[in-house]
Each structure stands twice: as structure tokens, then as C-alpha cells.
Scaffold this motif. Structure first.
Motif, PDB file in Angstrom:
ATOM      1  N   CYS A 132     -28.125   2.734  -1.594  1.00 50.29           N
ATOM      2  CA  CYS A 132     -27.425   3.268  -2.307  1.00 50.29           C
ATOM      3  C   CYS A 132     -28.433   3.291  -3.634  1.00 50.29           C
ATOM      4  O   CYS A 132     -27.919   1.700  -4.033  1.00 50.29           O
ATOM      5  CB  CYS A 132     -25.700   2.624  -2.392  1.00 50.29           C
ATOM      6  N   LYS A 135     -25.375   3.166  -8.317  1.00 45.04           N
ATOM      7  CA  LYS A 135     -24.964   2.072  -7.868  1.00 45.04           C
ATOM      8  C   LYS A 135     -23.271   2.727  -8.818  1.00 45.04           C
ATOM      9  O   LYS A 135     -22.323   2.287  -8.787  1.00 45.04           O
ATOM     10  CB  LYS A 135     -24.612   1.071  -8.363  1.00 45.04           C
ATOM     11  N   ARG A 239     -22.287  -0.173   2.968  1.00 40.58           N
ATOM     12  CA  ARG A 239     -23.362  -1.003   1.981  1.00 40.58           C
ATOM     13  C   ARG A 239     -24.251  -2.630   1.968  1.00 40.58           C
ATOM     14  O   ARG A 239     -24.884  -2.845   1.209  1.00 40.58           O
ATOM     15  CB  ARG A 239     -23.121  -0.849   0.478  1.00 40.58           C
TER      16      ARG A 239
END
Length: 377
Positions: A132, A135, A239
Motif C-alpha cells: 500500500c 496510507k 496489507r
């Protein structure tokens, strides 16, 4: 003198010889006296004529347990199919809950592979973690969402209902790698693949069979707020932000799960995943981790979750001995079935605050009273 050949015939011969290639060995003319190839017998015919030895039951009358040395309780005495040594179901480590169907090997003869460690790259590949970059796209807390709704909503009194809480992952990335590494090692030791979703395989139950409306007596529907919590936890798992849980191996219980951080009451722990199959197909299956998915009014539509080939950390959370008071005191989570978008899902939820280092237990007989838990420690 060589025979005369016309020019057109010569050209045809030249073109043919120019395109001729050796693609296979030349075939020899079959002789009428060559023997015909033999036809091999099928395995059924070979086994039907094979000799076998009949072992009298009296030959095993003097077998005793290798651990306690006693020959009592012969109905609980297991014989290894390789070394012919006996073990009581409660004496062998890890313990055996019920008599296995088919062959059984003792711990020394099972030749279980050692639990191997995983590097960071292998852990990322094993769990298919998505990186990812931004954020800021993280899910907002359901608590914040509820606060915003309270400010804008009307003052209407509702009955207070306990809602699911998202788990809080460990902040230290190295700690999260260790948590995922021990899970990957445990799954690999059982020759399983990681799956955080219910899987529908050929020759098993199709996805169309998983309909919550088939449940006898109906099924509770997951609320919108709890659905947001579920999606938030699933996004964190993708994630690499796993629940604060660690898989350890116990000589008595086998693989089991411990809390690697503080877990609050009503926290979502994990979804019970695996292959979905009909109950009728697994009536004689000795898998010790099958979970009820649907108890239908029509028994032919009842479904199970079978984590013998695919699954996640929920497969390693052990059950309590609900025949004793001490066993019931150890319970700190429960399994709950919900209807999510019309499909049945099974979640494990904390029933009280769980301290770091405490092992997770739930009641295997939460919906039925058929699973034999009196051997559990």
C-alpha cells in the motif's frame, strides 16, 4: 543402360526428394509370426488374486501403551500401522480426539517435516500481501463513523447492541513478520495453503449452495456497522497487518494460538475459512477441524467448512473440554455464524478481554453437541 525418365517425372522426383525429412524411424513390415503385445491386468484383478495374511485378534491382546505401560481401555488404544506399537488416545502427543478412520502412524513414524522458517520475501509471497503506497486510504474507524452519525442523527433511543471491534495489529513490523512467519510454518507443516476466504472446489459444494435462507430457523444478519468492521479487518490483512496472534506448537495440544498483544472483548479475531462441502460427503471424514456452516432443514443441503487443504489461523485455535468446569473457564472466544449478503460466514469473536500470552479457546459444540471434547485438556 538406365531407363529413360521424362523431364516432368524428373522434376516431380526432385521436388519430392527436396521436401523429404526424417521425422520418425522407418517402420518395418509386420511379420505374421510376430507375437501380439501382452495386455496388462488391472489393479483390481491383481488385488483380487493377491495373497493376504489374516492376523488373529488374539495376537494383539498383550499390546500396551508405550507411554503409560498399561493395556487398559483397549477401546482407546491405537496401533501404529508401521511399528505396531500401541498408544492411548490421551497418552500420545499431541492427543488424538477420536479414533482415526483408515491408517494411523505414531509421532515417531509419521516423519513430520520440521517447521521451517520463512524470509520476509517468502512471507509476503505466501500471504499474497499487497503493498500500500498511500496510507491515507486506510479505513476509518467504525467508532468515528458512529460518532459522526450521532451528531447528525435525531435523538431516538435504541436498544444498545454490542458491536464487533476491529483487531489492533502490532505496531512493530518485525513483530508482524514473526506472527505471519509462524503461521506460514504451521500451514506448511500440515501441507496446507493459506486462504482468507471460503473456497469452492470442483466436486464439492458450489457457491450457489451457500445460502443463509437454507438455515433451519433462520440466521442473524450482519449489521452494516459490523460489515464495515469486517471489511476493515480484511483490508488490514491484505496489507500484511495481521491480528496480534502467534501460532506455537504444544507437545500435548499440537499447534495452538496465543495472543501476542492485548485483545479487547468483542474483537473480531478471524473468519473460519476452508473448502465448503456438503455434510453428506464428510460423514466418514476424520478431519478434526471441520466447522458447521449451514444446518439446513433439508439435511442434504447442510454445509461444512473443511480446512484440511486450505485455511488460515482460525484452523489452529483449539477447543475447550466443555465437560469440566476448568475447561469451560478457559473459553475466551466464540464462533458466530452470520448472513453476509445472503451467504453464511463463520467468525471467531473474543468473549472477554484476552491478555498477551494467553491461549485462545472456544467451544466446538457451540451449535451442536456431537463433537467429543471429553479428551481435551
Amino acid at each position: 543402360m538406365a531407363p529413360a525418365i521424362s523431364s516432368s517425372s524428373a522434376k516431380r522426383l526432385i521436388r519430392f526428394s527436396g521436401s523429404l525429412r526424417r521425422t520418425e524411424a522407418p517402420r518395418l513390415p509386420s511379420s505374421p509370426l510376430s507375437p501380439t503385445p501382452k495386455k496388462l491386468k488391472s489393479m483390481e484383478e491383481v488385488m483380487a488374486r493377491a495373497r493376504y495374511a489374516v492376523v488373529d485378534q488374539a495376537d494383539y491382546g498383550s499390546v500396551s501403551c508405550e507411554q503409560c505401560g498399561s493395556g487398559d481401555r483397549p477401546d482407546e488404544l491405537l496401533l501404529c500401522d508401521k511399528c505396531d506399537k500401541g498408544f492411548h488416545m490421551k497418552c500420545v502427543r499431541p492427543i488424538v480426539v477420536r479414533v482415526p478412520i483408515g491408517s494411523w502412524l505414531c509421532p515417531k513414524c509419521s516423519d513430520r517435516r520440521r517447521v521451517r522458517s520463512f524470509s520476509q520475501k517468502k512471507i509476503i509471497d505466501f500471504f499474497r500481501i499487497k503493498k500500500c503506497c498511500d496510507k491515507k486510504d486506510k479505513f476509518s474507524s467504525p467508532l468515528d463513523t458512529r460518532k459522526r452519525r450521532r451528531r447528525s442523527g435525531s435523538l431516538v433511543l435504541h436498544k444498545k447492541r454490542r458491536r464487533l471491534l476491529p483487531y489492533i495489529p502490532s505496531e512493530d513490523p518485525a513483530r508482524r513478520l514473526k506472527q505471519m512467519g509462524c503461521l506460514a510454518s504451521a500451514l506448511t507443516a500440515l501441507q496446507m495453503e493459506f486462504s482468507d476466504d471460503l473456497t469452492y472446489m470442483p466436486r464439492m459444494a458450489p457457491r450457489s449452495a451457500n445460502q443463509a435462507k437454507f438455515e433451519s430457523g433462520g440466521m442473524q444478519v450482519l449489521s452494516k456497522e459490523d460489515t464495515e468492521t469486517l471489511e476493515q479487518c480484511r483490508a488490514m490483512c491484505k496489507r500484511g497487518e495481521c491480528p496480534p496472534l502467534i501460532v506455537v506448537f504444544d507437545s500435548c495440544e499440537g499447534f495452538t494460538v496465543e495472543a501476542d498483544g492485548q485483545i479487547k472483548d468483542m474483537t473480531f479475531i478471524a473468519e473460519y475459512t476452508g473448502d465448503v462441502d456438503y455434510l453428506k460427503n464428510r460423514e466418514h471424514d476424520d478431519c478434526d477441524s471441520m466447522m458447521t456452516l449451514i444446518l439446513a432443514t433439508d439435511p442434504s443441503k447442510s454445509l461444512l467448512v473443511c480446512p484440511d487443504k486450505r485455511g488460515n489461523i482460525a484452523r489452529f485455535i483449539n477447543g475447550i473440554n466443555n465437560h469440566t468446569l476448568e475447561g469451560r473457564k478457559k473459553q475466551n472466544c466464540k464462533c458466530v455464524r452470520y448472513s453476509v449478503n445472503g451467504e453464511c460466514r463463520v467468525f471467531l469473536v473474543a468473549t472477554r478481554d484476552i491478555a498477551q500470552g494467553e491461549r485462545l479457546y472456544y467451544d466446538y459444540n457451540g451449535y451442536e453437541h456431537e463433537y467429543p471434547t471429553h479428551h481435551f485438556v
